[in-house]
Design a protein around this motif. Structure first.
Motif, short mmCIF file in Angstrom:
data_model
loop_
_atom_site.label_atom_id
_atom_site.label_comp_id
_atom_site.label_asym_id
_atom_site.label_seq_id
_atom_site.Cartn_x
_atom_site.Cartn_y
_atom_site.Cartn_z
N ARG A 151 35.54 45.48 30.71
CA ARG A 151 35.90 46.94 30.63
C ARG A 151 35.68 47.52 29.24
O ARG A 151 36.02 48.62 28.99
N LEU A 158 44.19 45.58 28.63
CA LEU A 158 43.05 45.39 27.61
C LEU A 158 41.92 46.14 28.43
O LEU A 158 42.14 46.00 29.77
N LYS A 193 50.41 41.14 25.43
CA LYS A 193 50.60 42.27 26.55
C LYS A 193 51.84 43.20 26.24
O LYS A 193 51.79 44.15 26.52
N1 GSH Z 1 42.45 51.00 34.46
C1 GSH Z 1 42.41 49.97 33.31
C2 GSH Z 1 42.46 48.53 33.77
C3 GSH Z 1 42.51 47.61 32.69
C4 GSH Z 1 42.60 46.01 33.33
O1 GSH Z 1 42.64 45.96 34.51
N2 GSH Z 1 42.56 45.31 32.33
C5 GSH Z 1 42.36 43.89 32.57
C6 GSH Z 1 41.43 43.31 31.98
S1 GSH Z 1 39.71 43.46 32.42
C7 GSH Z 1 43.57 43.35 32.13
O2 GSH Z 1 44.24 43.47 31.04
N3 GSH Z 1 44.59 42.30 32.86
C8 GSH Z 1 45.46 41.60 32.40
C9 GSH Z 1 46.81 42.07 32.84
O3 GSH Z 1 46.76 43.45 33.62
O4 GSH Z 1 47.73 41.62 32.73
C10 GSH Z 1 41.33 50.18 32.63
O5 GSH Z 1 40.13 50.59 32.89
O6 GSH Z 1 41.23 49.92 30.95
#
Ligand code: GSH
Length: 200
Positions: free
Chosen positions: A16, A53, A45
Motif C-alpha cells: 500500500r 501502515l 502499532k
Molecule cells: N485502509 C488502510 C489499510 C491499511 C492496512 O490494512 N495496512 C496493513 C498493512 S498493508 C496493516 O497495517 N496491517 C497491520 C494491522 O492492521 O495490524 C490504508 O489503505 O492505508
C-alpha cells in the motif's frame, strides 16, 4: 510554499506504499522511505493514528490511509488535474481500481485453502477484472488515461497492474486491453519512473 519535510513509513515491500513512492519520485520530491521490519510492528502499532501502515509524517505530524497519502503526493507532484471534470475522470478511474482491492486482498491474503484460492483467482481473472478493465479501456483518451497529460490515475493503474495483479497472479495478461497496456508501458517509459524502476 516551502518544501515540506516528508517521511513515508511502511513495511519493506510495495503493497500500500508503492503508489506514494512512485508519485513522490515522479514529482522529484525528496522523502524518507522508512521500511519497518515486521518484528518491530507490534511496538509501533499503538503509536499510529489508525494502528496501521502506511503512514506519512509531514513536518512532524503523522497521517494515515494510503489513498489519502497518495492523493497528497499526487497534489505535490502536480498530478491532480486542476480542471474539475478532468479530476472527475481521473477519480472515476481511480475508484474503479480501488473496487478491485477488496476481492484481491481476500484472494491473496485471506483465502488459505489452495483449491478455493484457485477458484477465486479464476473468477477474478475471467470475470471481475475484465468487467472493470473492459469499461476502463473505453475511457483511455490517448497516451495516458486523460490524453497527453499524465495524472495520478496513470500511476495508480501502473501500480495495480505491475505491483499487484502481476505480482499475485504471474499469468495475468493485459492482452485483451491494448489501450490500458499502452498506458502501463508509457508510465514505465517516463524517465523518472524508468530510472526508479531500474534501481529495483
Ligand atoms: N485502509 C488502510 C489499510 C491499511 C492496512 O490494512 N495496512 C496493513 C498493512 S498493508 C496493516 O497495517 N496491517 C497491520 C494491522 O492492521 O495490524 C490504508 O489503505 O492505508
Amino acid at each position: 510554499m516551502a518544501q515540506p519535510s516528508v517521511k513515508l513509513t511502511y513495511f519493506d515491500g510495495k503493497g500500500r506504499a508503492e503508489l506514494a513512492r512512485l508519485l513522490f519520485t515522479y514529482g522529484g520530491l525528496p522523502f524518507v522511505d522508512e521500511r519497518v521490519p515486521h518484528a518491530d510492528f507490534p511496538t509501533l502499532k499503538p503509536t499510529l493514528p489508525l494502528g496501521q501502515l502506511p503512514v506519512l509524517e509531514v513536518d512532524g505530524t503523522v497521517y494515515a490511509q494510503s489513498t489519502a497519502i497518495a492523493r497528497y503526493a499526487a497534489k505535490l507532484a502536480g498530478l491532480c488535474p486542476s480542471d474539475p471534470v478532468e479530476a472527475l475522470k481521473a477519480d472515476m478511474f481511480s475508484c474503479t481500481l480501488s473496487d478491485l482491492e477488496g476481492p484481491f486482498v481476500d484472494i491473496m491474503f485471506k483465502t488459505k485453502d489452495e483449491t478455493e484460492k484457485a477458484e477465486k483467482i479464476k473468477t477474478f481473472v475471467e470475470e471481475t477484472v475484465p468487467k472493470s478493465f473492459g469499461a476502463l479501456e473505453k475511457l483511455v483518451q490517448g497516451k495516458f488515461i486523460l490524453g497527453d497529460k499524465l495524472s495520478f490515475a496513470d500511476l495508480q493503474f501502473f501500480d495495480v497492474v505491475e505491483n499487484k495483479l502481476k505480482w499475485g497472479i504471474p499469468t495475468f495478461s493485459m492482452g485483451a486491453f491494448p489501450k490500458l497496456a499502452a498506458v502501463v508501458a508509457n508510465v514505465k517509459a517516463e524517465p523518472k519512473i524508468a530510472a526508479y524502476l531500474s534501481k529495483q
